[in-house]
Design an enzyme around this catalytic site. Structure first.
Site, short mmCIF file in Angstrom:
data_model
loop_
_atom_site.label_atom_id
_atom_site.label_comp_id
_atom_site.label_asym_id
_atom_site.label_seq_id
_atom_site.Cartn_x
_atom_site.Cartn_y
_atom_site.Cartn_z
N LYS A 191 15.75 -14.66 -6.23
CA LYS A 191 15.76 -13.71 -7.28
C LYS A 191 15.06 -14.30 -8.74
CE LYS A 191 16.56 -10.66 -5.92
NZ LYS A 191 16.80 -10.13 -4.75
N LYS A 247 7.56 -4.10 -1.76
CA LYS A 247 8.82 -3.75 -1.36
C LYS A 247 9.05 -3.39 0.06
CE LYS A 247 13.20 -2.07 -2.70
NZ LYS A 247 13.76 -3.05 -3.33
N GLU A 274 11.33 -14.93 -7.83
CA GLU A 274 10.39 -13.86 -7.44
C GLU A 274 10.10 -12.95 -8.95
OE1 GLU A 274 11.48 -10.74 -4.76
OE2 GLU A 274 13.54 -11.12 -5.08
N GLU A 316 20.26 -16.84 -2.80
CA GLU A 316 19.60 -15.54 -3.25
C GLU A 316 19.32 -15.92 -4.62
OE1 GLU A 316 18.94 -12.99 -2.18
OE2 GLU A 316 19.12 -11.53 -3.60
N CYS A 344 0.82 -1.08 -0.17
CA CYS A 344 -0.06 0.06 0.06
C CYS A 344 1.01 1.33 -0.11
CB CYS A 344 -0.83 0.04 1.16
SG CYS A 344 -2.11 -1.14 1.42
N ASN A 379 -2.72 2.11 5.01
CA ASN A 379 -1.83 1.05 4.98
C ASN A 379 -1.67 0.09 6.10
OD1 ASN A 379 0.40 -0.33 4.39
ND2 ASN A 379 1.91 1.32 4.36
N GLY A 380 -2.08 -0.99 6.29
CA GLY A 380 -1.84 -1.60 7.20
C GLY A 380 -3.02 -2.62 7.39
N ARG A 405 6.15 -0.35 -4.31
CA ARG A 405 5.87 -1.12 -2.95
C ARG A 405 4.87 -2.34 -3.40
NH1 ARG A 405 6.58 2.22 1.14
NH2 ARG A 405 5.00 1.25 2.52
N HIS A 422 20.70 -35.70 0.03
CA HIS A 422 19.90 -35.97 0.77
C HIS A 422 18.27 -35.96 0.51
CE1 HIS A 422 23.06 -36.51 3.57
NE2 HIS A 422 23.67 -35.48 3.06
N TRP A 473 -2.73 -2.87 -1.82
CA TRP A 473 -2.09 -4.38 -1.80
C TRP A 473 -3.42 -5.09 -0.98
CZ3 TRP A 473 -0.19 -8.24 1.21
CH2 TRP A 473 0.54 -9.25 0.50
C1 AGP Z 1 14.05 -9.36 -2.14
O1 AGP Z 1 14.31 -9.17 -3.63
C2 AGP Z 1 12.76 -9.29 -1.79
N1 AGP Z 1 11.80 -8.36 -2.32
C3 AGP Z 1 12.32 -9.52 -0.29
O2 AGP Z 1 12.80 -10.99 0.03
C4 AGP Z 1 13.17 -8.77 0.76
O3 AGP Z 1 14.46 -8.82 0.80
C5 AGP Z 1 12.38 -9.12 2.21
O4 AGP Z 1 11.05 -8.64 2.15
C6 AGP Z 1 12.90 -8.17 3.18
O5 AGP Z 1 12.86 -7.02 3.09
P1 AGP Z 1 13.79 -5.97 4.07
O6 AGP Z 1 15.37 -6.24 3.69
O7 AGP Z 1 13.37 -4.56 3.53
O8 AGP Z 1 13.61 -6.04 5.31
#
Ligand code: AGP
Length: 630
Positions: free
Chosen positions: A507, A625, A510, A503, A2, A119-120, A27, A526, A93
């Site tokens: 990436k 975000k 997502e 990571e 949001c 927002n919340g 966001r 395993h 959102w």
């Molecule tokens: C990363 O590409 C993601 N968008 C997500 O995993 C992000 O790193 C996570 O939500 C943590 O966010 P922050 O670093 O703002 O706490």
């Protein structure tokens, strides 16, 4: 999650709101809307079909909202002619109720004289809604937010002496959960009021009026002067004034701060996407993060705020984070334990906050978060502080909630990151982990001086090596073009390569929505090796370090099961080439620093795969975000 923008001033606000919302798109959202206070006799234009309320006063609130992206809202706005200099805007959102037009914000009360954006999550909304229904209120949406405009209506009628600010203060006491809330009232045309519980809210101050926003980029084109609002504070802004009140309703004096982020830094600057631009900004972000902290082999880390004595007595470090930041935490563990010889525990924030963690004396707590707003990380910090921990935050956002609630802050200076995908903030976090590890080691005397000097020398030239990798981005594009149709990707690494394998997989999943998993290569036997066949791509993070040979055996094992192998190797490693279908070469460095170099090609690779699949890499589906709800 949001986004809020609101404005009161001398200028027509429609475009201010729409442009502000566009800058908050990163966001994550699924519908958008604006509400503008319009003088009744100034209202012209075509018939307004939805959300159009007329009241008996001089002003009325025009609300236009739409499901989908802001361009859908803009299309709808072409049907309306709304002028006004006071307004609120929102990108939603969805949490309660599907992402359709009715559930989009702003939400009006029964009279149509009060509009609210939020927002919340209001945790006790169901019981409040029931109380309001008993009093005769009618609701049109399935959202938790709609109760807020109705509560304000009730308070204005009965308890707040007609004062919007008092009604907001009353509301903050009534609701449970989280919220940045901004309200607009047709009967209070000279003010906007807001309140905050655990969701980000800032005030932007300019000569031509004042703003509320969820984040600074929303209003950077109008001002660089900001005030941050804290939990349980209420705020009243007029064209000329900003008044902040604490929970008791006492006026607080808070000086604005200036940010040096430029509007350009929050724009694409000719790149196709923010993600691409931000990946290419990594050498700059790393350099900026080192600037002033590491000069000619010496650290200046005053912000850590620990005496040498305290550092020498440290018995344990706890690092918490989520998502990509968690992978920086895992790298932090490896280098701090190796160089500073201090045990480090890493927890996912959402687990830490509920697991009744132990906090001892001589304990240091580090929270990593690019946004500084992640609700689980914030809750974990509060839990640790409650138990007596001293908290250091590593974040990219000055004035963010986590920065303010921590005992000290180490800022990453990566510049604003707009793409939902964390890239440049990640490499900046990694460089901070390296610097903290070396700094602690130096103070403790746990690292030999020649080893220390050699690593420092390498760190200082890391930005150039990252640049070298970026210069070869087209090679990664080619590999992506040839492999993007595969549906299963396994990313394997060991030790410094393991967090990067995690990571790389994160990436890819997502932004491309392809199933990808990261594993410690030793874990393959395993279970995961059962997945490998000719349809699988195995991405091996295999720099020339002390586990190189082990890693090579793991790759041979998956090769034997017909998987396609793409290896990230150190330049000149002809041996791994023999077992790989594709390779990408990174420059040589100290083995502890390979993480930062191996992750850059993984980011680019994920990017090019996602582009092949025509994905929106800056705003991937279902993601936000700043994850400001649990
Ligand atoms: C990363 O590409 C993601 N968008 C997500 O995993 C992000 O790193 C996570 O939500 C943590 O966010 P922050 O670093 O703002 O706490």
């Amino acid at each position: 999650m949001c986004g809020i923008v609101a404005y009161i001033g001398n200028n027509n606000c429609k475009n201010i709101l729409i442009n502000g919302l566009k800058r908050l798109e990163y966001r994550g959202y699924d519908s958008a809307g604006i509400g503008i206070l319009a003088k009744k006799d100034a209202i012209s234009g075509k018939k307004i079909k939805s959300n159009d309320k007329v009241n008996k006063n001089k002003y009325e609130i025009k609300v236009v909202k739409q499901a989908g992206k802001i361009k859908e809202l803009e299309k709808l706005l072409e049907n309306f002619d709304i002028d006004g200099t006071v307004g609120i805007g929102h990108t939603r959102w969805a949490t309660h109720g599907e992402p359709n037009q009715v559930n989009a914000h702003p939400h009006l009360d029964c009279t149509g004289k009060i509009a609210v954006v939020h927002n919340g999550i209001i945790e006790n909304y169901a019981e409040l809604k029931e109380e309001l229904i008993k009093k005769g209120h009618k609701f049109v949406s399935n959202t938790d937010t709609e109760i807020l405009s109705h509560l304000l209506e009730e308070y204005l009628k009965n308890e707040a002496d007609g004062k919007l600010l008092i009604a907001m203060q009353r509301l903050l006491r009534k609701i449970r959960g989280s919220g940045a809330i901004v309200a607009l009232s047709a009967e209070h045309p000279d003010e906007l009021v807001a309140g905050r519980i655990a969701s980000p809210l800032i005030v932007g101050i300019s000569r031509d009026g004042n703003f509320f926003a969820s984040d600074m980029p929303a209003v950077l084109e109008h001002t660089h002067n900001f005030v941050v609002i804290n939990d349980y504070e209420s705020v009243r802004i007029t064209k000329e004034k900003v008044e902040i009140y604490d929970f008791e309703g006492i006026l607080i004096n808070r000086e604005p701060f200036k940010v040096n982020w430029t509007l350009k830094s929050a724009e694409k600057a000719g790149y196709e996407d923010f993600m691409l631009k931000e990946m290419f900004e990594q050498p700059y972000g790393i350099r900026e993060t080192m600037r002033g902290r590491l000069t000619n082999g010496t650290f200046n880390f005053e912000e850590i705020n620990l005496s040498n004595e305290q550092i020498k007595n440290l018995r344990k470090i706890q690092i918490i984070a989520c998502g990509t930041s968690l992978h920086a935490a895992l790298t932090g563990k490896l280098v701090i334990e190796k160089w500073a010889n201090i045990p480090v525990e890493v927890d996912i924030s959402s687990e830490y906050r509920y697991r009744d963690p132990i906090v001892n004396d001589n304990f240091l707590f580090i929270a990593i978060t690019q946004s500084g707003e992640t609700i689980d990380t914030l809750a974990a910090i509060r839990e640790a502080k409650r138990k007596g921990a001293k908290v250091i935050a590593v974040t990219n956002v000055v004035g963010s909630t986590i920065a303010r609630e921590s005992d000290s802050v180490v800022y990453t200076h990566a510049g604003p990151e707009i793409g939902v995908c964390a890239t440049k903030t990640f490499t900046a976090q990694i460089i901070v982990m390296y610097m903290i590890g070396l700094y602690l080691a130096r103070v403790k005397g746990s690292i030999k001086s020649d080893e220390y000097s050699q690593i420092i020398e390498e760190i200082e030239i890391i930005p150039n090596k990252v640049q070298q990798i970026l210069n070869s981005a087209d090679k990664l594009k080619k590999i992506a073009d040839e492999t993007y149709k595969h549906t299963c990707f396994l990313f394997l690494g060991r030790i410094y390569g393991f967090p990067m394998a995690l990571e790389g997989a994160l990436k890819l999943k997502e932004i491309s929505y392809i199933h990808a998993e990261g594993y410690a290569a030793g874990e393959m036997k395993h279970g995961p090796i059962a997945l490998t066949d000719s349809k699988t791509v195995v991405v091996g993070v295999i720099p020339q370090d002390f586990v190189y040979e082990k890693m090579l055996s793991n790759l041979q094992e998956v090769k034997a099961r017909n998987a396609k192998i793409f290896s990230i190797i150190t330049e000149g490693d002809n041996n791994t080439k023999k077992y790989s279908d594709y390779v990408f070469e990174i420059p040589k460095t100290s083995e502890e620093l390979y993480g930062i170099l191996t992750v850059v090609p993984l980011q680019l690779y994920a990017y090019y795969i996602a582009k092949n699949l025509d994905r929106n890499v800056d705003q991937p589906r279902n993601l936000a975000k700043s994850v400001t709800v649990e």
